[in-house]
Design a protein around this motif. Structure first.
Motif, PDB file in Angstrom:
ATOM      1  N   SER A  54       0.824  -1.210   0.000  1.00  0.00           N
ATOM      2  CA  SER A  54       0.000   0.000   0.000  1.00  0.00           C
ATOM      3  C   SER A  54       0.852   1.251   0.000  1.00  0.00           C
ATOM      4  O   SER A  54       0.346   2.340  -0.211  1.00  0.00           O
ATOM      5  CB  SER A  54      -0.938  -0.002   1.186  1.00  0.00           C
ATOM      6  N   SER A  55       2.159   1.095   0.197  1.00  0.00           N
ATOM      7  CA  SER A  55       3.036   2.265   0.176  1.00  0.00           C
ATOM      8  C   SER A  55       3.078   2.925  -1.201  1.00  0.00           C
ATOM      9  O   SER A  55       3.310   4.108  -1.309  1.00  0.00           O
ATOM     10  CB  SER A  55       4.445   1.876   0.573  1.00  0.00           C
ATOM     11  N   TYR A  56       2.818   2.170  -2.307  1.00  0.00           N
ATOM     12  CA  TYR A  56       2.833   2.813  -3.640  1.00  0.00           C
ATOM     13  C   TYR A  56       1.772   3.887  -3.684  1.00  0.00           C
ATOM     14  O   TYR A  56       1.956   4.959  -4.202  1.00  0.00           O
ATOM     15  CB  TYR A  56       2.466   1.869  -4.792  1.00  0.00           C
ATOM     16  N   VAL A  57       0.599   3.511  -3.177  1.00  0.00           N
ATOM     17  CA  VAL A  57      -0.542   4.428  -3.263  1.00  0.00           C
ATOM     18  C   VAL A  57      -0.257   5.677  -2.452  1.00  0.00           C
ATOM     19  O   VAL A  57      -0.528   6.793  -2.889  1.00  0.00           O
ATOM     20  CB  VAL A  57      -1.816   3.715  -2.779  1.00  0.00           C
ATOM     21  N   GLN A  59       2.584   6.941  -1.943  1.00  0.00           N
ATOM     22  CA  GLN A  59       3.571   7.751  -2.665  1.00  0.00           C
ATOM     23  C   GLN A  59       2.978   8.419  -3.894  1.00  0.00           C
ATOM     24  O   GLN A  59       3.447   9.455  -4.324  1.00  0.00           O
ATOM     25  CB  GLN A  59       4.743   6.870  -3.105  1.00  0.00           C
ATOM     26  N   ALA A  60       1.952   7.792  -4.474  1.00  0.00           N
ATOM     27  CA  ALA A  60       1.346   8.355  -5.689  1.00  0.00           C
ATOM     28  C   ALA A  60       0.543   9.608  -5.388  1.00  0.00           C
ATOM     29  O   ALA A  60       0.230  10.378  -6.269  1.00  0.00           O
ATOM     30  CB  ALA A  60       0.451   7.318  -6.353  1.00  0.00           C
TER      31      ALA A  60
ATOM     32  N   TYR B  13       9.476   1.388  -7.085  1.00  0.00           N
ATOM     33  CA  TYR B  13       8.560   2.502  -7.368  1.00  0.00           C
ATOM     34  C   TYR B  13       9.196   3.877  -7.109  1.00  0.00           C
ATOM     35  O   TYR B  13       9.219   4.729  -8.006  1.00  0.00           O
ATOM     36  CB  TYR B  13       7.264   2.318  -6.562  1.00  0.00           C
ATOM     37  N   GLU B 230      -2.076  -2.467  -7.555  1.00  0.00           N
ATOM     38  CA  GLU B 230      -2.298  -2.537  -6.109  1.00  0.00           C
ATOM     39  C   GLU B 230      -3.745  -2.161  -5.778  1.00  0.00           C
ATOM     40  O   GLU B 230      -4.385  -2.814  -4.963  1.00  0.00           O
ATOM     41  CB  GLU B 230      -1.357  -1.601  -5.370  1.00  0.00           C
TER      42      GLU B 230
END
Lengths: 61, 240
Positions: A54-57, A59-60, B13, B230
């Motif tokens: 969930s860290s991608y989200v 960061q996005a 990422y 995700e």
């Protein structure tokens, strides 16, 4: 430089115009997709996005 | 430093985000330099006149179309063999840019063909095999889009990517294996270039620009793919 390209201007400038239009469309669609991703992740409640990735989200945003 | 950690989408990422400007800005500069050298420094060709200047975008685009397909097949193959998600995502991210360059090479080739050959299109080996390459890209993208389960979509895509890679040497050697209207290779790896150094310089600068541009947009698309997958996984987990 001869801007008429010796009478071949349509073919030469047409080639470069087509190239940069297509590249421009790709960049535009990617930027739009990136913004949509960021907006979507803002709209998602944080608790739905479980799991180690969930860290991608985050960061996005 | 443990480089293996970057095989994980989570770790890659932020790194991808930091890398994008380092490729995008030089790409823009090199496009401008390449166009300047191609239009203002390179001389007019003795036989084709100024029509030959299409070469500065046609040849780099054709090379990128082929090279990106090989890269796509390698990443798809690694993703399939080792169940490496990032590799599969990379393959999916390369496909649209590869298709775009193949499309550019076909359109610019047609626009170059009319003044030099007298026709926009003939079904000769080089052009037909390049058109097949475009269809392979479209097939890869369509197949992946048609399967909801991303892991199954990655595996199905890998099959089409690995089978289709045979088309790349066919494109490259088509002008030697068959009697084609298309001219022979402009540059060969082990032979001295036969074109004027200023023309060669413009072509190589444009090729470098295309490479840097491709890396930047593929990384940008990869970041979007990571986030979207995700989000989809989270929704799927909630629904089941």
């Amino acid at each position: 430089m001869d801007w008429s390209m010796g009478g071949y201007g349509f073919y030469v400038w047409g080639s470069y115009l087509c190239t940069f239009v297509v590249i421009g469309l790709e960049v535009f669609s990617l930027v739009k997709r990136k913004r949509a991703c960021a907006q979507q992740s803002k709209a998602e409640p944080q608790e739905r996005l479980r799991g180690p990735e969930s860290s991608y989200v985050a960061q996005a945003r | 430093m443990n480089l293996y950690k970057y095989a994980s989408p989570t770790s890659f990422y932020p790194l991808a985000g930091k890398m994008i400007p380092w490729f995008a800005i030089p790409a823009a500069i090199l496009f401008l330099v390449g166009l300047y050298v191609g239009f203002f420094v390179a001389p007019t060709d003795a036989q084709q006149g100024d029509a030959y200047r299409i070469i500065f975008i046609h040849v780099p685009a054709a090379w990128m179309g082929m090279l990106l397909y090989v890269l796509l097949a390698i990443y798809a193959g690694i993703g399939w063999a080792f169940n490496a998600r990032l590799s599969s995502m990379m393959a999916s991210s390369i496909a649209p840019t590869g298709a775009l360059f193949t499309f550019i090479s076909l359109v610019t080739g047609a626009l170059w063909g009319k003044p030099t050959w007298g026709t926009y299109w003939v079904w000769d080996a080089r052009m037909t095999s390049t058109l097949i390459l475009l269809f392979l890209y479209i097939g890869f993208i369509s197949l992946q889009a048609s399967i909801d389960d991303t892991r199954r979509a990655d595996r199905a895509g890998a099959v089409i990517a690995l089978v289709g890679v045979i088309n790349v040497p066919i494109i490259y050697y088509s002008v030697q294996w068959w009697n084609t209207l298309h001219q022979g290779a402009t540059l060969r790896l082990l032979e001295k270039p036969t074109i004027v150094p200023k023309m060669l310089a413009a072509m190589l600068i444009m090729l470098a620009a295309c490479w840097l541009y491709s890396i930047a947009v593929v990384l940008l698309r990869l970041r979007c793919t990571i986030v979207e997958r995700e989000q989809n996984a989270a929704r799927f987990a909630e629904a089941t």
